[in-house]
Design an enzyme around this catalytic site. Structure first.
Site, short mmCIF file in Angstrom:
data_model
loop_
_atom_site.label_atom_id
_atom_site.label_comp_id
_atom_site.label_asym_id
_atom_site.label_seq_id
_atom_site.Cartn_x
_atom_site.Cartn_y
_atom_site.Cartn_z
N HIS B 82 -3.53 38.96 41.02
CA HIS B 82 -3.78 37.59 41.49
C HIS B 82 -2.58 36.73 41.16
O HIS B 82 -2.11 36.72 40.02
CB HIS B 82 -5.03 36.99 40.82
CG HIS B 82 -5.25 35.56 41.23
ND1 HIS B 82 -5.80 35.21 42.44
CD2 HIS B 82 -4.95 34.39 40.61
CE1 HIS B 82 -5.86 33.91 42.55
NE2 HIS B 82 -5.34 33.38 41.45
N ASP B 161 -18.68 28.45 43.19
CA ASP B 161 -17.28 28.07 43.02
C ASP B 161 -16.84 27.12 44.13
O ASP B 161 -16.12 26.15 43.89
CB ASP B 161 -16.39 29.30 43.02
CG ASP B 161 -14.91 28.90 42.99
OD1 ASP B 161 -14.50 28.27 42.00
OD2 ASP B 161 -14.18 29.18 43.96
N ARG B 168 -14.66 19.10 42.08
CA ARG B 168 -13.49 18.89 41.22
C ARG B 168 -12.37 18.19 41.99
O ARG B 168 -11.69 17.31 41.45
CB ARG B 168 -12.98 20.22 40.66
CG ARG B 168 -13.87 20.79 39.56
CD ARG B 168 -13.53 22.25 39.28
NE ARG B 168 -12.15 22.41 38.88
CZ ARG B 168 -11.44 23.53 39.01
NH1 ARG B 168 -12.01 24.61 39.55
NH2 ARG B 168 -10.20 23.59 38.63
N SER B 183 -12.87 29.66 38.11
CA SER B 183 -12.81 29.64 39.57
C SER B 183 -12.09 30.88 40.09
O SER B 183 -12.57 31.56 41.01
CB SER B 183 -12.08 28.37 40.02
OG SER B 183 -11.92 28.36 41.41
N LYS B 187 -14.21 34.66 41.85
CA LYS B 187 -13.95 35.28 43.15
C LYS B 187 -13.39 36.68 42.97
O LYS B 187 -13.81 37.63 43.63
CB LYS B 187 -12.97 34.41 43.95
CG LYS B 187 -13.64 33.14 44.46
CD LYS B 187 -12.65 32.15 45.04
CE LYS B 187 -11.83 31.49 43.94
NZ LYS B 187 -11.09 30.32 44.41
#
Lengths: 436, 436
Positions: B82, B161, B168, B183, B187
């Site tokens: 990621h 999320d 947010r 968050s 995922k």
């Protein structure tokens, strides 16, 4: 201007300008800014604080969301007192007629009790017929006639405060000094006074549990009021133990009437005269605490304050004969006595526990919507520093028929501490902030 | 349990339990807890933080709000990478086929670009027909067949999320390390991988502007992932300057194809091989960085990774002939050149400015709902450390006909700094956190 940018600015420690605060308050009251943005902002303020200029700007924006009371044409000066709330705190009932009798007008916006604290309006409404929901014309009339008026908050005074308070209540943002300050001042300043004396309570029975927190609020109230171009001073007073010997509504009216007739408990006298002196000083009617206190004592002893109180009860729709008839002022019939479990001296009577016991007896509200039992209450037969013998009554609880008082009695019992030695003498006036 | 009590607990520095966090997330997604309470809680978390156990509990609650992808029956190991997002960051496009060619499955959940950063999905969709909106059956099929799959977030993955992120975004609570962590992980963990390598970008073109902030996020991601019983390591990499020589969508696909065919820019190679090595180490397929990097280089040089990429394009609905035809991969026709204003060395190419210039050319989105121009983009003819002569082209901008590029050109010009001396050599790998 976007609300999210202002939230980020405050979150990052920035200072919001007058126009930014106006944008936020107007946007919130109009519905243009949603409550989820306002609650995030309130939490950012909880953590980041606001300086006195920002707090004053918030106060002005909140005042501007509603109407203010027009006192023009009535001769002043106008000085009010605000207490942050306590247990057995009937000072307003005495102080308003005393200061009015000294020639200073007192337009007093009052609240209802919530939680363990009592409220001036609830106490006054235990007098049959007494109304605090008044038109502006009535407010002006009563103030001119009696020199003081007790009024409840109306829909038109600082509606933004009502909205914001409701949101703070459910979002964990009540305990913020600048938000508390703006909430208090937005209502008080709308009533048109020239100056305010703040009685900031400290102790178990107060909203501010420590003297340090109370001092901080006192400073915020006084300094923000000055930014608003009004006069102010503050006194931090002890609220570890209830004021006087009665806690409730009608029982506190009775204690007030007796005090106005000369039988004034020493703690109530000390706080009342100090606050009264400070009000007269703000009004320019006394040059010192001693001079102001002497003037207050004098109108109490002469009966002038009592006569004004009776006059006010009639003017606000109450029955003046009612408060003059001792049998009408009797507490609720069902009585429970709490007895000392050993010989010794009362070392303390916890105001928070007594306040909650009074709520359980029906004298207060656990939630805003509750009704109250006007005659319910507590008599503190013994207070701090007084000697007791095992088995002697230290405290009596009063409630209406049909109510069991086990839980209230347990709380009241737990409120008392009896020690083998007499406790040190108690300070009532903890701190004072002079008007500059 | 009441939401307001949990807000106050967090506000006062308390730790929320697994069941309290479950209550809050379930309450919010079901509508039982209003957004104004959640936004106040988020702001309290912004200020008070959350420890790794709380962050993991929040991640689990968010995963639990939706479905997870079932990879049973497919042979693993499954490792994903990621990136926190940057400019010119086409590493995912190269890395997935490289690591898959080394025998490790890569189920990769990707995002779209927002603001100045690009998104893997936008880049892939510049290949006609390429689909990332896949059924679970398709995901399993493509993963088995090609060894990797690029998939977009669906409605059913961590819907909590999506709700929380939207809140947010408008309440100034995006920049919170534990909230960012939960968050990302909610995922990523839903896709079923055994472990993750995090590429946390630091610099002007990154979400985290400083190395210190990036390290903090890297630590939070790795430690929270471990609490979730998955393997993790992290690399903090420089994002002060774009990666590679192209910024956009189709231009980045072309750069990727060229790299897979052996023409790999040095910065892209360094980051890709480091991340690939770490993925192989997490999978137990390499014992050291050097061994892992050598394996990655080998499958690139052998063409194995390129063949897998072509295979994947076909499997995900794209035209494999398209990426093999250089004339199809040409950028948009309208071209503007930025020229050096003096002789010297390029001291820096600001990633944030270049990213924003690319958005203005149509390659990215200023708001979520915008469409993008797939062929628009920027070529960095000169990069940091390279010598330039006055008047030489340092950068070319590409956009579709009819678009004026004045603002983009000004930004791109401002992105370049030319100095009289060559700059110090640049570090790309700033910090690494080992899996334990």
């Amino acid at each position: 201007m976007r609300a999210v940018d202002l939230i980020v600015k405050k979150r990052n420690g920035g200072e919001l300008s007058e126009s930014e605060i106006q944008f936020l308050v107007k946007g919130y009251t109009s519905g243009a800014i949603p409550d989820y943005q306002v609650s995030a902002l309130l939490m950012a303020i909880y953590f980041g604080g606001m300086n006195f200029e920002e707090t004053a700007a918030l106060t002005r924006a909140m005042i501007g969301s509603g109407r203010t009371i027009d006192l023009s044409g009535i001769s002043g000066p106008f000085i009010d007192k605000h207490s942050t709330g306590g247990v057995g705190d009937k000072i307003s009932l005495l102080l308003a007629p005393i200061v009015a009798a000294c020639g200073v007008k007192v337009p007093m916006l009052c609240g209802r009790g919530l939680g363990h604290t009592g409220g001036t309006i609830d106490k006054l409404e235990s007098i049959p017929g007494y109304r605090t929901s008044l038109s502006e014309r009535e407010i002006r009339g009563i103030l001119s006639e009696c020199g003081f008026v007790f009024m409840g908050q109306t829909e038109s005074i600082a509606p933004a405060d009502k909205l914001l308070y409701a949101l703070r209540d459910v979002t964990g943002t009540v305990e913020s000094i600048p938000l508390i300050t703006a909430s208090i001042l937005s209502k008080k300043a709308a009533e048109g006074s020239d100056g305010f004396v703040f009685d900031v309570k400290a102790g178990s029975g107060a909203f501010m549990k420590t003297e340090a927190a109370a001092k901080e609020l006192a400073e915020s109230l006084v300094k923000t009021t000055r930014v608003l171009d009004k006069k102010a001073s503050a006194v931090v007073t002890a609220m570890d133990e209830p004021l006087g010997r009665f806690v409730g509504n009608l029982v506190e009216v009775r204690e007030t009437v007796r005090a106005l007739l000369g039988d004034i408990p020493s703690d109530i006298g000390e706080v009342t005269y100090r606050l009264g002196a400070r009000m007269l000083m703000l009004a320019g009617r006394a040059g010192s605490i001693d001079e102001g206190a002497a003037a207050c004592r004098s109108v109490l002893e002469s009966g002038a304050a009592y006569r004004l109180f009776v006059h006010n009860v009639a003017a606000q729709g109450g029955d003046p004969d009612f408060i003059a008839a001792p049998e009408m002022l009797e507490p609720a019939p069902r009585r429970f006595e709490i007895k000392a479990e050993k010989d010794g001296w009362v070392a303390g009577v916890d105001a928070f526990k007594i306040g909650n016991a009074a709520v359980l007896l029906g004298a207060g509200r656990a939630i805003k919507e509750s009704g109250i039992a006007p005659r319910a209450g507590i008599e503190l037969v013994k207070k701090r520093g007084e000697e007791v013998e095992r088995g002697a009554v230290v405290c009596s609880l009063y409630c209406e028929e049909g109510l069991e008082a086990d839980e209230a009695a347990a709380l009241a019992r737990a409120a008392y501490t009896v020690s083998d030695e007499p406790p040190e003498s108690r300070r009532l006036i903890l701190y004072e902030m002079e008007a500059s």
